[in-house]
Design an enzyme around this catalytic site. Sequence first.
Site, PDB file in Angstrom:
ATOM      1  N   ASP A  64      -4.920 -10.390  -2.130  1.00 46.31           N
ATOM      2  CA  ASP A  64      -3.507  -9.966  -2.207  1.00 46.31           C
ATOM      3  C   ASP A  64      -2.877 -10.083  -0.820  1.00 46.31           C
ATOM      4  O   ASP A  64      -3.592 -10.216   0.183  1.00 46.31           O
ATOM      5  CB  ASP A  64      -3.407  -8.513  -2.707  1.00 46.31           C
ATOM      6  CG  ASP A  64      -1.953  -8.039  -2.805  1.00 46.31           C
ATOM      7  OD1 ASP A  64      -1.112  -8.790  -3.341  1.00 46.31           O
ATOM      8  OD2 ASP A  64      -1.645  -6.930  -2.324  1.00 46.31           O
ATOM      9  N   SER A  65      -1.550  -9.986  -0.779  1.00 45.10           N
ATOM     10  CA  SER A  65      -0.850 -10.010   0.508  1.00 45.10           C
ATOM     11  C   SER A  65      -1.214  -8.794   1.352  1.00 45.10           C
ATOM     12  O   SER A  65      -1.059  -8.803   2.564  1.00 45.10           O
ATOM     13  CB  SER A  65       0.662 -10.030   0.278  1.00 45.10           C
ATOM     14  OG  SER A  65       1.058  -8.846  -0.390  1.00 45.10           O
ATOM     15  N   CYS A  86      -2.279 -10.830  -6.970  1.00 50.49           N
ATOM     16  CA  CYS A  86      -0.942 -10.824  -6.376  1.00 50.49           C
ATOM     17  C   CYS A  86      -0.061 -11.698  -7.270  1.00 50.49           C
ATOM     18  O   CYS A  86      -0.334 -12.889  -7.418  1.00 50.49           O
ATOM     19  CB  CYS A  86      -1.035 -11.405  -4.963  1.00 50.49           C
ATOM     20  SG  CYS A  86       0.541 -11.604  -4.130  1.00 50.49           S
ATOM     21  N   GLU A  99       2.343   0.013   1.551  1.00 48.14           N
ATOM     22  CA  GLU A  99       1.561  -0.374   2.736  1.00 48.14           C
ATOM     23  C   GLU A  99       1.467   0.784   3.734  1.00 48.14           C
ATOM     24  O   GLU A  99       0.471   0.924   4.435  1.00 48.14           O
ATOM     25  CB  GLU A  99       2.190  -1.602   3.414  1.00 48.14           C
ATOM     26  CG  GLU A  99       1.996  -2.900   2.654  1.00 48.14           C
ATOM     27  CD  GLU A  99       0.539  -3.379   2.591  1.00 48.14           C
ATOM     28  OE1 GLU A  99      -0.141  -3.380   3.631  1.00 48.14           O
ATOM     29  OE2 GLU A  99       0.090  -3.740   1.480  1.00 48.14           O
ATOM     30  N   CYS A 111       4.160  -6.558  -9.983  1.00 46.44           N
ATOM     31  CA  CYS A 111       3.674  -6.736  -8.602  1.00 46.44           C
ATOM     32  C   CYS A 111       2.541  -5.749  -8.442  1.00 46.44           C
ATOM     33  O   CYS A 111       2.664  -4.585  -8.861  1.00 46.44           O
ATOM     34  CB  CYS A 111       4.795  -6.432  -7.600  1.00 46.44           C
ATOM     35  SG  CYS A 111       4.224  -6.234  -5.892  1.00 46.44           S
ATOM     36  N   HIS A 127       1.379  -4.134  -6.052  1.00 43.98           N
ATOM     37  CA  HIS A 127       1.620  -2.937  -5.237  1.00 43.98           C
ATOM     38  C   HIS A 127       2.229  -1.805  -6.072  1.00 43.98           C
ATOM     39  O   HIS A 127       2.044  -0.625  -5.763  1.00 43.98           O
ATOM     40  CB  HIS A 127       2.591  -3.239  -4.090  1.00 43.98           C
ATOM     41  CG  HIS A 127       1.963  -3.891  -2.896  1.00 43.98           C
ATOM     42  ND1 HIS A 127       1.619  -5.215  -2.866  1.00 43.98           N
ATOM     43  CD2 HIS A 127       1.623  -3.386  -1.677  1.00 43.98           C
ATOM     44  CE1 HIS A 127       1.103  -5.509  -1.678  1.00 43.98           C
ATOM     45  NE2 HIS A 127       1.085  -4.408  -0.940  1.00 43.98           N
TER      46      HIS A 127
HETATM   47  N1  DGL Z   1       1.276  -7.507  -4.374  1.00 42.01           N
HETATM   48  C1  DGL Z   1       2.106  -8.623  -4.450  1.00 42.01           C
HETATM   49  C2  DGL Z   1       2.509  -9.067  -5.805  1.00 42.01           C
HETATM   50  O1  DGL Z   1       1.804  -8.772  -6.730  1.00 42.01           O
HETATM   51  C3  DGL Z   1       2.829  -9.117  -3.264  1.00 42.01           C
HETATM   52  C4  DGL Z   1       3.977  -8.316  -2.807  1.00 42.01           C
HETATM   53  C5  DGL Z   1       4.504  -8.867  -1.528  1.00 42.01           C
HETATM   54  O2  DGL Z   1       3.708  -9.160  -0.633  1.00 42.01           O
HETATM   55  O3  DGL Z   1       5.732  -8.988  -1.456  1.00 42.01           O
HETATM   56  O4  DGL Z   1       3.500  -9.717  -6.001  1.00 42.01           O
END
Ligand code: DGL
Length: 256
Positions: free
Chosen positions: A10-11, A73, A151, A183, A185
């Site tokens: 993931d990011s 992600c 984060e 997403c 997150h």
């Molecule tokens: N967790 C991510 C997703 O599922 C990335 C969110 C991001 O880095 O903007 O899209």
Amino acid sequence: MNNSAIGVFDSGMGGLSVWRELRRQLPEESLIYYGDGKNCPYGNRSAEEILTFVEEAVEALLARGAKMIVVACNTATAVAIDTLRSRYPIPFVGMEPAVKPAALTSQSGVIGVLATKASFGGALYLANEARYGSQVQIIRAVGEGFVELVECGEERSPEALQTVRAVVEPMIEAGADRIVLGCTHYPFLTDTIAEVVGDRAVEIIDPAPAVARRAEWLLDQNNLRAESGNVARYEFLSAAGEEYEAMLAARANSLK
Ligand code: DGL
């Protein structure tokens, strides 16, 4: 049979919402989690930039012998999944926004989808919207500021409540009875979203359990399951260095 680890990417920390489900559903599988951390958030970046970061992550996971990679992600999946599948010989599992289950179960005929700007621009999401958009009204909204809150570990702060309310309240007022977390997150903000929802009958849908089931199916298809009784190892990597890796490990270990 194969006792090598599954790579999870993931990011940043968001993919730990998928990592948690993988650990729960596949307790004998070792997992190597790569959270970029250095270039997060990805959501407003260009496809070229995102692809570069994704390739770096995939190379790092392959160098550690990953037998399969879960792109935990939605943004990276939207931009890179086809390229990854054509370029590398291992199976990849991607994220798909749970528009289908939301559309099929909605009573009000209105669903809300939360994701990043890059995810909404991807072919995968657009195909979902084209497919189910005639059955239900789909309200899409970018979770502006959500990734940053997660984060920083600020999911339950007053600022988080305000940020989430600004995005989620209009969906509910428009009649949405399903909110899709598009997403990885965003599941960390579920309690905050639930607070905004209050006692209204709205279901919040996290696709992580379905993604873990898909990973399990692919392991079986490719004869990649770890041996019965294998003791799983969990490792954490990041482009942002050791401090971030330690934060990933601490957060992962705190997850139920
Ligand atoms: N967790 C991510 C997703 O599922 C990335 C969110 C991001 O880095 O903007 O899209």
